[in-house]
Design a protein around this motif. Structure first.
Motif, mmCIF file in Angstrom:
data_model
loop_
_atom_site.group_PDB
_atom_site.id
_atom_site.type_symbol
_atom_site.label_atom_id
_atom_site.label_comp_id
_atom_site.label_asym_id
_atom_site.label_seq_id
_atom_site.Cartn_x
_atom_site.Cartn_y
_atom_site.Cartn_z
ATOM 1 N N UNK A 12 0.897 -1.303 0.120
ATOM 2 C CA UNK A 12 0.127 -0.020 0.060
ATOM 3 C C UNK A 12 0.805 1.315 0.022
ATOM 4 N N UNK A 13 0.542 2.140 -0.994
ATOM 5 C CA UNK A 13 1.383 3.493 -0.879
ATOM 6 C C UNK A 13 1.608 4.196 0.106
ATOM 7 N N UNK A 14 1.108 4.164 1.259
ATOM 8 C CA UNK A 14 1.185 4.843 2.480
ATOM 9 C C UNK A 14 0.059 5.865 2.736
ATOM 10 N N UNK A 15 -1.122 5.366 1.765
ATOM 11 C CA UNK A 15 -2.400 6.061 1.796
ATOM 12 C C UNK A 15 -2.193 7.401 1.828
ATOM 13 N N UNK A 16 -1.064 8.213 0.942
ATOM 14 C CA UNK A 16 -0.813 9.454 1.065
ATOM 15 C C UNK A 16 -2.161 10.415 0.894
ATOM 16 N N UNK A 17 -3.150 10.215 0.290
ATOM 17 C CA UNK A 17 -4.215 11.311 0.033
ATOM 18 C C UNK A 17 -4.741 11.467 1.449
ATOM 19 N N UNK A 18 -4.750 10.481 2.387
ATOM 20 C CA UNK A 18 -5.273 10.568 3.605
ATOM 21 C C UNK A 18 -4.568 11.479 4.815
ATOM 22 N N UNK A 19 -3.411 11.577 4.432
ATOM 23 C CA UNK A 19 -2.528 12.542 5.201
ATOM 24 C C UNK A 19 -2.725 14.011 5.466
ATOM 25 N N UNK A 20 -2.273 14.586 6.300
ATOM 26 C CA UNK A 20 -2.772 16.008 6.510
ATOM 27 C C UNK A 20 -1.696 16.630 5.516
ATOM 28 N N UNK A 21 -2.078 17.922 4.773
ATOM 29 C CA UNK A 21 -1.066 18.634 3.964
ATOM 30 C C UNK A 21 -0.327 19.146 4.858
ATOM 31 N N UNK A 22 1.326 19.433 4.443
ATOM 32 C CA UNK A 22 1.475 19.388 3.106
ATOM 33 C C UNK A 22 2.039 17.923 2.845
ATOM 34 N N UNK A 27 -9.545 15.172 -5.245
ATOM 35 C CA UNK A 27 -9.213 16.615 -4.454
ATOM 36 C C UNK A 27 -8.036 17.226 -4.563
ATOM 37 N N UNK A 28 -7.459 18.313 -4.665
ATOM 38 C CA UNK A 28 -6.005 18.500 -4.424
ATOM 39 C C UNK A 28 -5.726 18.846 -3.094
ATOM 40 N N UNK A 29 -6.640 18.477 -2.207
ATOM 41 C CA UNK A 29 -6.473 18.553 -0.795
ATOM 42 C C UNK A 29 -6.532 17.265 -0.099
ATOM 43 N N UNK A 30 -6.431 17.147 1.249
ATOM 44 C CA UNK A 30 -6.421 15.730 2.038
ATOM 45 C C UNK A 30 -7.998 15.117 1.721
ATOM 46 N N UNK A 31 -7.827 13.797 1.430
ATOM 47 C CA UNK A 31 -9.148 13.146 1.175
ATOM 48 C C UNK A 31 -9.560 12.150 2.457
ATOM 49 N N UNK A 32 -10.951 11.639 2.658
ATOM 50 C CA UNK A 32 -11.369 10.952 3.705
ATOM 51 C C UNK A 32 -11.805 9.604 2.914
ATOM 52 N N UNK A 54 0.575 15.307 1.981
ATOM 53 C CA UNK A 54 -0.313 14.492 0.854
ATOM 54 C C UNK A 54 -0.217 14.552 -0.451
ATOM 55 N N UNK A 55 -0.563 13.625 -1.008
ATOM 56 C CA UNK A 55 -0.318 13.366 -2.575
ATOM 57 C C UNK A 55 -1.732 12.932 -3.053
ATOM 58 N N UNK A 56 -2.005 13.034 -4.354
ATOM 59 C CA UNK A 56 -3.119 12.446 -4.992
ATOM 60 C C UNK A 56 -2.989 11.056 -5.305
ATOM 61 N N UNK A 57 -2.961 10.110 -3.998
ATOM 62 C CA UNK A 57 -2.586 8.771 -4.169
ATOM 63 C C UNK A 57 -3.083 8.007 -3.198
#
Length: 176
Positions: free
Chosen positions: A76-86, A120-125, A88-91
């Protein structure tokens, strides 16, 4: 002089050996390794396993597979879209070839619908655990992941895996 950086790679909270991801030269992702790639003799990233899906490109696919997941079918990629900015990435990517759920479907299931907001370009849930489970189950299966990656490669070349492709010398005319 040169700066040498050490780092730890963690997948699903478990530290993993970074050896498949770098050549030890102190370079970053995308750097060209100084030694030729030696495919594993067995396992999910072996040329023998990937031959069914990639044909003559199985050796190149083996290198990309090793760089993407270290041969772990459930990586698993590390769930980077779930991390808080900055940070996070779209992944949110899973499996041997790290298929990104934000951009790819699984057997008719729209994986992006597992997240809020989608793409989204920001954090996802996570908004739909059932869809997420279906996509995780599908792309954790090495046959499904390799088959989908082979289709992606046929359509787009190695561009979906740009960093691994560079590390595997796939952007050069002679490939590996």
């Amino acid at each position: 002089g040169n700066t040498h950086v050490h780092f730890e790679i963690v997948m699903d909270g478990i530290p993993i050996d970074p050896t498949p991801f770098c050549d030890g030269s102190g370079g970053g992702f995308g750097d060209i390794p100084t030694t030729p790639y030696t495919p594993p003799a067995e396992g999910w990233c072996s040329v023998a396993y990937l031959q069914t899906y990639f044909g003559d490109l199985a050796s190149a696919a083996s290198c990309v597979c090793q760089h993407e997941s270290g041969g772990r079918a459930d990586a698993l990629s590390g769930k980077s879209c779930l991390r808080a900015p900055p940070n996070n990435t779209m992944e949110y990517s899973r499996g041997l070839f790290q298929v990104n759920f934000l951009y790819h479907n699984a057997a008719g299931v729209q994986c992006v619908q597992a997240f809020d907001p989608p793409r989204a370009s920001t954090q996802c849930t996570i908004r739909n655990e059932d869809i997420l489970k279906q996509c995780n189950d599908y792309y954790s299966n090495p046959d499904n992941n390799a088959a989908y990656a082979a289709e992606l490669q046929k359509r787009n070349g190695w561009s979906p895996w740009v960093y691994s492709a560079n590390a595997c010398r796939l952007s050069r005319p002679n490939g590996l």
